[in-house]
Design a protein around this motif. Structure first.
Motif, PDB file in Angstrom:
ATOM      1  N   GLY A   9      89.053  81.794   0.526  1.00  0.00           N
ATOM      2  CA  GLY A   9      87.939  81.001   0.038  1.00  0.00           C
ATOM      3  C   GLY A   9      86.779  81.035   0.998  1.00  0.00           C
ATOM      4  O   GLY A   9      86.788  81.783   1.991  1.00  0.00           O
ATOM      5  N   LEU A  10      85.794  80.215   0.708  1.00  0.00           N
ATOM      6  CA  LEU A  10      84.605  80.099   1.543  1.00  0.00           C
ATOM      7  C   LEU A  10      84.707  78.824   2.367  1.00  0.00           C
ATOM      8  O   LEU A  10      84.880  77.730   1.803  1.00  0.00           O
ATOM      9  CB  LEU A  10      83.359  80.060   0.660  1.00  0.00           C
ATOM     10  CG  LEU A  10      82.036  79.707   1.356  1.00  0.00           C
ATOM     11  CD1 LEU A  10      81.686  80.763   2.393  1.00  0.00           C
ATOM     12  CD2 LEU A  10      80.920  79.554   0.334  1.00  0.00           C
ATOM     13  N   VAL A  11      84.639  78.986   3.681  1.00  0.00           N
ATOM     14  CA  VAL A  11      84.706  77.836   4.576  1.00  0.00           C
ATOM     15  C   VAL A  11      83.613  77.966   5.626  1.00  0.00           C
ATOM     16  O   VAL A  11      82.995  79.020   5.773  1.00  0.00           O
ATOM     17  CB  VAL A  11      86.084  77.728   5.264  1.00  0.00           C
ATOM     18  CG1 VAL A  11      87.190  77.494   4.252  1.00  0.00           C
ATOM     19  CG2 VAL A  11      86.359  78.976   6.099  1.00  0.00           C
ATOM     20  N   GLN A  12      83.422  76.878   6.359  1.00  0.00           N
ATOM     21  CA  GLN A  12      82.484  76.903   7.472  1.00  0.00           C
ATOM     22  C   GLN A  12      83.231  77.199   8.767  1.00  0.00           C
ATOM     23  O   GLN A  12      84.448  76.972   8.869  1.00  0.00           O
ATOM     24  CB  GLN A  12      81.762  75.567   7.582  1.00  0.00           C
ATOM     25  CG  GLN A  12      80.852  75.265   6.411  1.00  0.00           C
ATOM     26  CD  GLN A  12      80.058  73.989   6.618  1.00  0.00           C
ATOM     27  OE1 GLN A  12      80.513  73.063   7.267  1.00  0.00           O
ATOM     28  NE2 GLN A  12      78.857  73.948   6.051  1.00  0.00           N
ATOM     29  N   ALA A  13      82.505  77.684   9.728  1.00  0.00           N
ATOM     30  CA  ALA A  13      83.100  77.937  11.036  1.00  0.00           C
ATOM     31  C   ALA A  13      83.733  76.653  11.561  1.00  0.00           C
ATOM     32  O   ALA A  13      83.147  75.570  11.457  1.00  0.00           O
ATOM     33  CB  ALA A  13      82.043  78.457  12.010  1.00  0.00           C
ATOM     34  N   ALA A  91      87.001  88.391   6.102  1.00  0.00           N
ATOM     35  CA  ALA A  91      87.550  89.676   5.698  1.00  0.00           C
ATOM     36  C   ALA A  91      88.392  89.470   4.445  1.00  0.00           C
ATOM     37  O   ALA A  91      88.629  88.329   4.016  1.00  0.00           O
ATOM     38  CB  ALA A  91      88.421  90.269   6.805  1.00  0.00           C
ATOM     39  N   ILE A  92      88.840  90.565   3.897  1.00  0.00           N
ATOM     40  CA  ILE A  92      89.891  90.496   2.890  1.00  0.00           C
ATOM     41  C   ILE A  92      91.218  90.534   3.637  1.00  0.00           C
ATOM     42  O   ILE A  92      91.435  91.426   4.473  1.00  0.00           O
ATOM     43  CB  ILE A  92      89.804  91.664   1.889  1.00  0.00           C
ATOM     44  CG1 ILE A  92      88.479  91.612   1.144  1.00  0.00           C
ATOM     45  CG2 ILE A  92      90.971  91.599   0.908  1.00  0.00           C
ATOM     46  CD1 ILE A  92      88.244  92.810   0.238  1.00  0.00           C
ATOM     47  N   VAL A 123      83.612  83.120   6.003  1.00  0.00           N
ATOM     48  CA  VAL A 123      83.357  82.063   6.976  1.00  0.00           C
ATOM     49  C   VAL A 123      81.863  82.025   7.278  1.00  0.00           C
ATOM     50  O   VAL A 123      81.301  82.994   7.797  1.00  0.00           O
ATOM     51  CB  VAL A 123      84.146  82.289   8.277  1.00  0.00           C
ATOM     52  CG1 VAL A 123      83.949  81.109   9.227  1.00  0.00           C
ATOM     53  CG2 VAL A 123      85.629  82.485   7.980  1.00  0.00           C
ATOM     54  N   SER A 124      81.251  80.917   6.957  1.00  0.00           N
ATOM     55  CA  SER A 124      79.819  80.775   7.227  1.00  0.00           C
ATOM     56  C   SER A 124      79.612  80.113   8.581  1.00  0.00           C
ATOM     57  O   SER A 124      80.387  79.259   9.002  1.00  0.00           O
ATOM     58  CB  SER A 124      79.154  79.947   6.133  1.00  0.00           C
ATOM     59  OG  SER A 124      79.690  78.634   6.117  1.00  0.00           O
TER      60      SER A 124
END
Length: 125
Positions: A9-13, A91-92, A123-124
């Protein structure tokens, strides 16, 4: 053995994610299970692996202390708990099974004979 990776998924640092790798078609316990990742434009790299022969978990230096491999034999599922994620972890992520058990073999993607389809981790910063 067939493998199915999920949990990306998309998460923050600084955030955490737990990836799952569900196995079917053959008993999980006779194989080693590894996690690899591949970022755009880069080669697939080793992340972690566990082998049932000597119950040892191996980690890449880049994830030691942040990632933890675990498994649930009853569910034929392996997990990769990823904490304190960094943008360079994006990454994948793939899980794979191997009949080998040494670190040198398990760190080599060529030594794996079954691969899951991959799950994307973003990771943003």
């Amino acid at each position: 053995v067939q493998l199915q990776a999920s949990g990306g998924g998309l998460v923050q640092a600084g955030d955490s994610l737990r990836l799952s790798c569900a196995a079917s078609g053959r008993t999980f316990s006779i194989y080693a299970v590894g996690w690899f990742r591949q970022a755009p434009g880069r080669e697939r790299e080793f992340v972690a692996a566990f082998n049932w022969r000597n119950k040892i978990t191996y980690y890449a230096d880049s994830v030691k202390g942040r990632f933890t491999f675990s498994r649930d034999n009853a569910k034929n599922t392996a997990y990769l708990q990823m904490n304190n994620l960094k943008p360079e972890d994006a990454a994948i992520y793939y899980c794979a099974s191997s009949p080998y058990y040494t670190y040198s073999d398990l760190a080599d993607s060529i030594k794996y004979d079954s691969w899951g389809q991959g799950t994307l981790v973003t990771v943003s910063s």
